[in-house]
Design an enzyme around this catalytic site. Structure first.
Site, PDB file in Angstrom:
ATOM      1  N   LEU A 178      -4.015 -12.485   1.008  1.00 60.29           N
ATOM      2  CA  LEU A 178      -5.121 -11.560   1.251  1.00 60.29           C
ATOM      3  C   LEU A 178      -5.534 -11.074  -0.130  1.00 60.29           C
ATOM      4  O   LEU A 178      -4.692 -10.625  -0.915  1.00 60.29           O
ATOM      5  CB  LEU A 178      -4.654 -10.402   2.141  1.00 60.29           C
ATOM      6  CG  LEU A 178      -5.723  -9.494   2.731  1.00 60.29           C
ATOM      7  CD1 LEU A 178      -6.755 -10.264   3.534  1.00 60.29           C
ATOM      8  CD2 LEU A 178      -5.071  -8.437   3.630  1.00 60.29           C
ATOM      9  N   ASP A 179      -6.808 -11.189  -0.439  1.00 57.64           N
ATOM     10  CA  ASP A 179      -7.298 -10.859  -1.777  1.00 57.64           C
ATOM     11  C   ASP A 179      -6.893  -9.457  -2.216  1.00 57.64           C
ATOM     12  O   ASP A 179      -6.754  -8.545  -1.396  1.00 57.64           O
ATOM     13  CB  ASP A 179      -8.827 -10.958  -1.837  1.00 57.64           C
ATOM     14  CG  ASP A 179      -9.329 -12.368  -1.641  1.00 57.64           C
ATOM     15  OD1 ASP A 179      -8.593 -13.309  -1.998  1.00 57.64           O
ATOM     16  OD2 ASP A 179     -10.447 -12.519  -1.135  1.00 57.64           O
TER      17      ASP A 179
END
Length: 180
Positions: free
Chosen positions: A44-45
């Site tokens: 997840l960024d």
């Protein structure tokens, strides 16, 4: 039996246990989760928030993360402007990105996300309104949701992954986790 951890990753936290970048250290999963042997099933960024699934079994980890298995992931995206039916339909049919057409998404405009406030808050512009979308995708290209919303003319301001398969953020405050 495979162990599963659900974690609500805050904004500005790396989705790994170490930071290999030189210079100022960034927050990592290690600051929130003390569970040896568990590893993230996907990423997840740094500038995204929400559900991360961690597990202690490599096969399960690969099955969750691998796009071949088409595990649905639902995101709440705060975007610039208010997408019209044409923009939503484009998301539903698949959006052309530089590496090709995305798989069709489930896309709908929602009234409000009812999420916790983000720290730091998103930038607000007086002349440009914003709205919320619920998007469900079955692949995981790099920064895919952000690129899809930008491609239909509505850049993402805030992105929260709400669910991965059957697992959701229900009852998980930012920075907290639980075993399932």
């Amino acid at each position: 039996m495979t162990g599963i951890i659900l974690f609500n990753k805050p904004y500005g936290v790396l989705s790994q246990f170490t930071d290999e970048r030189q210079g100022t250290p960034r927050p990592t999963l290690a600051e929130f989760i003390d569970a040896p042997g568990f590893y993230p099933a996907g990423r997840l960024d740094f500038d995204s928030e929400g559900l991360m699934v961690l597990c202690d079994d490599g096969r399960t980890q690969a099955r969750i993360a691998d796009p071949r298995f088409k595990l649905p992931k639902t995101y709440l995206a705060q975007v610039e402007g208010e997408p019209d039916e044409t923009a939503l339909e484009a998301l539903r049919k698949g959006v052309k990105l530089k590496e090709g057409l995305t798989r069709p998404a489930v896309a709908e405009l929602i009234a409000d996300s009812a999420l916790w406030p983000r720290d730091p808050p998103i930038r607000v512009r007086k002349t440009i309104s914003d709205s919320w979308l619920r998007l469900t995708i079955t692949e995981g290209r790099n920064r895919q949701v952000r690129r899809m919303t930008a491609a239909v003319g509505h850049p993402t301001l805030r992105l929260v992954r709400w669910s991965v398969g059957e697992w959701t953020l229900d009852g998980l405050a930012p920075g907290t986790w639980r075993r399932v």
